[in-house]
Enzyme design. Structure first.
Site, short mmCIF file in Angstrom:
data_model
loop_
_atom_site.label_atom_id
_atom_site.label_comp_id
_atom_site.label_asym_id
_atom_site.label_seq_id
_atom_site.Cartn_x
_atom_site.Cartn_y
_atom_site.Cartn_z
N HIS A 1 0.85 -1.20 0.00
CA HIS A 1 0.00 0.00 0.00
C HIS A 1 0.88 1.25 0.00
CE1 HIS A 1 -3.50 -2.26 1.89
NE2 HIS A 1 -2.51 -3.01 2.31
N GLU B 1 2.46 -0.91 4.52
CA GLU B 1 2.16 0.46 4.07
C GLU B 1 3.48 1.19 3.86
OE1 GLU B 1 -0.79 1.95 3.54
OE2 GLU B 1 -2.29 0.78 4.67
N HIS C 1 -2.40 -3.27 -3.36
CA HIS C 1 -3.77 -3.12 -2.86
C HIS C 1 -4.74 -2.95 -4.04
CE1 HIS C 1 -6.54 -1.04 0.35
NE2 HIS C 1 -6.93 -2.27 0.04
N ASP D 1 -3.57 2.20 -4.77
CA ASP D 1 -2.21 2.17 -4.22
C ASP D 1 -1.55 0.80 -4.36
OD1 ASP D 1 -4.23 1.38 -2.21
OD2 ASP D 1 -2.58 1.30 -0.78
ZN LIG Z 1 -4.05 0.49 0.55
#
Ligand SMILES: [Zn+2]
Length: 209
Positions: free
Chosen positions: A40, A122, A158, A168
């Site tokens: 992400h 992330e 993602h 993303d």
């Molecule tokens: Zn995401």
């Protein structure tokens, strides 16, 4: 930096690693298998980097202040296993053995609810700017540690598991580099459209900006 994930699913402490065991945004996985990593991007607030704010989001610490970009995030319960900040620090919020809340409504190869069988990473950034070289260095170290501990077969975006809803980590994410280096971290497959498009473009001789 060499990263290791222990028996409890946590990174062993070290320089450039910050653990957040107080994060409460997780629950038990349904099923034991972990065969997917979902990548992400994130900034808090959107499109802006403010030190410590992503951590505040995952720790449920964002308070109403009247800021129109932050107030909508108050009370939102989301998380990830790992977050790589712009300066290359790796944060862990949830044990890899537990279910983090990163993918939302999602499906992969006919299986829904990707949070059950994935690890979420992330990377601090947006769809509109390149990531930092040191973020890739840390990401590959992290994928190596995850590979040794869980041997996931696949790494996807993602946007691959929530198409139409999520974009993303976005077009600036360098899948070609990741695929080129993948033997260093267990040689997972990159079956998502985001990676396939970049890799086939590169093979055809197009040069990415
Ligand atoms: Zn995401």
């Amino acid at each position: 930096m060499t990263l290791f994930i222990d028996q409890d699913g946590w990174l062993m402490a070290g320089d450039g690693i910050i653990l957040h065991p107080g994060c409460t945004h997780w629950d038990e996985r349904e099923g034991e298998d972990i065969d997917l990593v979902v990548l992400h991007n994130i900034t808090v607030p959107a499109y802006e980097t403010r030190r410590g704010m992503v951590e505040d989001l995952f720790l449920g610490r964002i308070k109403p202040t009247g800021d129109p970009f932050l107030d909508p995030l108050v009370g939102i319960r989301v998380s990830c296993h790992f977050f790589i900040s712009r300066d290359g620090v790796v944060h862990q919020f949830v044990s890899t053995l537990k279910r983090a809340w990163h993918a939302g409504v999602s499906s992969f190869m006919g299986r829904s609810r990707c949070n059950d069988f994935s690890i979420g990473i992330e990377i601090e950034g947006t769809d509109f700017t390149p990531f930092e070289p040191r973020q890739y260095v840390v990401l590959e170290e992290l994928l190596a540690a995850i590979g040794k501990r869980h041997a996931p077969a696949y790494v996807v975006a993602h946007s691959d598991v929530a198409p139409g809803r999520k974009t993303d980590p976005g077009p600036y994410f360098d899948w070609v580099k990741l695929a080129r280096d993948s033997k260093r971290f267990g040689a997972p497959a990159f079956p998502g459209a985001a990676a396939r498009m970049q890799i086939s473009a590169r093979q055809a001789g197009f040069v990415m900006a």
